[in-house]
Write a protein that holds these residues in place. Structure first.
Motif, PDB file in Angstrom:
ATOM      1  N   ARG A   5     -10.108   9.969  50.550  1.00 40.84           N
ATOM      2  CA  ARG A   5      -9.673   9.461  49.269  1.00 40.84           C
ATOM      3  C   ARG A   5     -10.259   7.953  49.265  1.00 40.84           C
ATOM      4  O   ARG A   5     -10.733   7.517  47.978  1.00 40.84           O
ATOM      5  N   PHE A   6     -11.052   7.425  50.262  1.00 42.82           N
ATOM      6  CA  PHE A   6     -11.867   6.259  50.236  1.00 42.82           C
ATOM      7  C   PHE A   6     -12.886   6.299  49.477  1.00 42.82           C
ATOM      8  O   PHE A   6     -13.346   5.696  48.530  1.00 42.82           O
ATOM      9  N   HIS A   7     -13.612   7.561  49.627  1.00 44.36           N
ATOM     10  CA  HIS A   7     -14.789   7.892  48.791  1.00 44.36           C
ATOM     11  C   HIS A   7     -14.475   8.032  47.454  1.00 44.36           C
ATOM     12  O   HIS A   7     -15.304   7.681  46.311  1.00 44.36           O
ATOM     13  N   ARG A   8     -13.378   8.786  47.254  1.00 41.61           N
ATOM     14  CA  ARG A   8     -12.971   9.038  45.766  1.00 41.61           C
ATOM     15  C   ARG A   8     -12.654   7.700  44.928  1.00 41.61           C
ATOM     16  O   ARG A   8     -12.951   7.485  43.806  1.00 41.61           O
ATOM     17  N   GLU A   9     -12.130   6.769  45.685  1.00 39.82           N
ATOM     18  CA  GLU A   9     -11.926   5.337  45.261  1.00 39.82           C
ATOM     19  C   GLU A   9     -12.951   4.734  44.859  1.00 39.82           C
ATOM     20  O   GLU A   9     -13.143   3.868  43.804  1.00 39.82           O
ATOM     21  N   CYS A  10     -14.023   4.716  45.761  1.00 33.28           N
ATOM     22  CA  CYS A  10     -15.370   4.080  45.432  1.00 33.28           C
ATOM     23  C   CYS A  10     -15.918   4.642  44.384  1.00 33.28           C
ATOM     24  O   CYS A  10     -16.557   3.925  43.451  1.00 33.28           O
ATOM     25  N   GLU A  11     -15.761   6.022  44.057  1.00 34.60           N
ATOM     26  CA  GLU A  11     -16.511   6.769  42.983  1.00 34.60           C
ATOM     27  C   GLU A  11     -15.809   6.099  41.690  1.00 34.60           C
ATOM     28  O   GLU A  11     -16.317   5.995  40.538  1.00 34.60           O
ATOM     29  N   ALA A  12     -14.325   6.070  41.738  1.00 34.64           N
ATOM     30  CA  ALA A  12     -13.528   5.811  40.519  1.00 34.64           C
ATOM     31  C   ALA A  12     -13.676   4.321  40.226  1.00 34.64           C
ATOM     32  O   ALA A  12     -13.380   4.057  38.915  1.00 34.64           O
ATOM     33  N   CYS A  13     -13.844   3.344  41.165  1.00 33.83           N
ATOM     34  CA  CYS A  13     -13.779   1.835  40.970  1.00 33.83           C
ATOM     35  C   CYS A  13     -15.096   1.568  40.625  1.00 33.83           C
ATOM     36  O   CYS A  13     -15.739   1.628  41.716  1.00 33.83           O
ATOM     37  N   ASP A  14     -15.497   0.781  39.781  1.00 28.79           N
ATOM     38  CA  ASP A  14     -16.683   0.220  39.466  1.00 28.79           C
ATOM     39  C   ASP A  14     -17.185  -0.790  40.496  1.00 28.79           C
ATOM     40  O   ASP A  14     -18.473  -0.808  41.007  1.00 28.79           O
ATOM     41  N   VAL A  15     -16.366  -1.490  40.820  1.00 31.01           N
ATOM     42  CA  VAL A  15     -16.613  -2.723  41.751  1.00 31.01           C
ATOM     43  C   VAL A  15     -16.721  -2.540  43.408  1.00 31.01           C
ATOM     44  O   VAL A  15     -16.913  -3.306  43.965  1.00 31.01           O
ATOM     45  N   LEU A  16     -16.082  -1.413  43.548  1.00 31.97           N
ATOM     46  CA  LEU A  16     -16.171  -1.010  45.005  1.00 31.97           C
ATOM     47  C   LEU A  16     -17.066   0.141  45.426  1.00 31.97           C
ATOM     48  O   LEU A  16     -17.294   1.110  44.827  1.00 31.97           O
TER      49      LEU A  16
END
Ligand SMILES: [Zn+2]
Length: 334
Positions: A90-101
């Motif tokens: 989930r962490f890696h997916r969020e990083c893929e989805a959020c430009d700033v993370l």
């Protein structure tokens, strides 16, 4: 220089939040869960729920947020390894989805993320229950991006005793000793928050690296077993370690936790061992309520303002906001 200029120039690091728990039904759908379900929302959209998301990290001027992966038997179903892997995914997916993370695994990548105007996300493990008894799993987690590991969470596990298990009082188990040796070999940071005092001393005897207490305060300022005695803080400093100030009200002040009371812990630690061993470790999204003035991560600049008001020098403020954590990371993980 105004406090906001100091805050923006500093590399601000927060070494603990529980935000990933808000994104996983394993945690949010427990009957007595303290985590609001944000699994459908994710970290990209600015939210009023909880304390941390990508936009609010930017607003709060946090350059590196450490995200804890944990799975303790009292709080989750009986699949610690699977739960941890789901959190990491989930962490890696969020990083893929959020430009700033952006996910990072070393100090250089944190500085690079700041230059690019992004927030660095670093994975830690809170309680090695998630290795399910196999030391080799530490290497697997390293390959998945984890760079910081706490041996134990609240309760006793196969490696060590957590402070919440008040009657156990043991040091490290044989497996715990092996874990310290393996974490040193893998150049992963050992996190001593949550471990009991006996385990803390064992870790310091055994490890060859500086250790982090990612979210622990001073016991002299606020008597709580999750906080560290002066003797422990002196030893942590001798070891080159850093402790991140936790905003959980019960660790800040027995009656009334406020932002100023958090900075009282900083004052005490700086008086005791100087400015090189203290940092921030908010515990956002893992605390049941907040100190006044620290309602969510957007309020982080308030810490800087308070340090300026207490006449800390600019260089020391930058160390406290994250410079010390960056030094420790550079030492251990590169
Ligand atoms: Zn914790």
């Amino acid at each position: 220089m105004g406090f906001m200029d100091i805050h923006s120039e500093a590399v601000v690091v927060d070494t603990h939040c529980d935000t990933l728990k808000c994104l996983l039904p394993e945690f949010t759908r427990n009957r007595d869960s303290m985590w609001e379900d944000r699994s459908g929302l994710g970290m990209c959209a600015r939210s009023e729920l909880g304390h941390v998301d990508a936009h609010r990290l930017m607003e709060g001027g946090v350059d590196c947020q450490v995200f804890a992966v944990s799975s303790e038997r009292s709080r989750t179903p009986s699949h610690p390894l699977r739960t941890a892997l789901m959190m990491i995914e989930r962490f890696h997916r969020e990083c893929e989805a959020c430009d700033v993370l952006t996910p990072v695994t070393c100090s250089g990548e944190i500085l690079e993320a700041k230059r690019m105007g992004k927030v660095a996300g670093l994975l830690s493990i809170e309680g090695a229950d998630v290795i399910e008894g196999r030391i080799e799993m530490l290497g697997v987690y390293r390959r998945l991006g984890v760079r910081m590991v706490g041996l134990v969470h609240s309760l006793r596990n196969q490696l060590a005793d957590g402070v919440t298990d008040r009657r156990t009082g043991g040091g490290l188990s044989e497996l715990g000793v092996q874990a310290v040796e393996e974490l040193d070999r893998l150049s992963m940071i050992i996190d001593v928050s949550h471990i009991n005092d006996e385990g803390f001393w064992d870790v310091l005897d055994l490890t060859e690296n500086p250790v982090i207490a990612s979210h622990s305060n001073s016991r002299a300022v606020c008597l709580h077993p999750r906080n560290m005695t002066d003797e422990m803080i002196l030893a942590l400093a001798e070891n080159g370690g850093v402790m991140g100030m936790n905003f959980a009200p019960s660790f800040v002040h027995p009656e009334k936790a406020t932002l100023k009371r958090v900075v009282d812990h900083v004052d005490h630690i700086v008086d005791l061992v100087g400015p090189d061993h203290v940092g921030l470790g908010s515990d956002f999204d893992g605390i049941p309520s907040n100190p006044a003035g620290l309602e969510d991560v957007t309020k982080m600049p308030g810490i800087t303002r308070e340090l300026v008001e207490r006449e800390y020098g600019e260089a020391d403020i930058k160390k406290i906001l994250g410079g010390n954590h960056i030094r420790l990371m550079k030492d251990v993980i590169g």
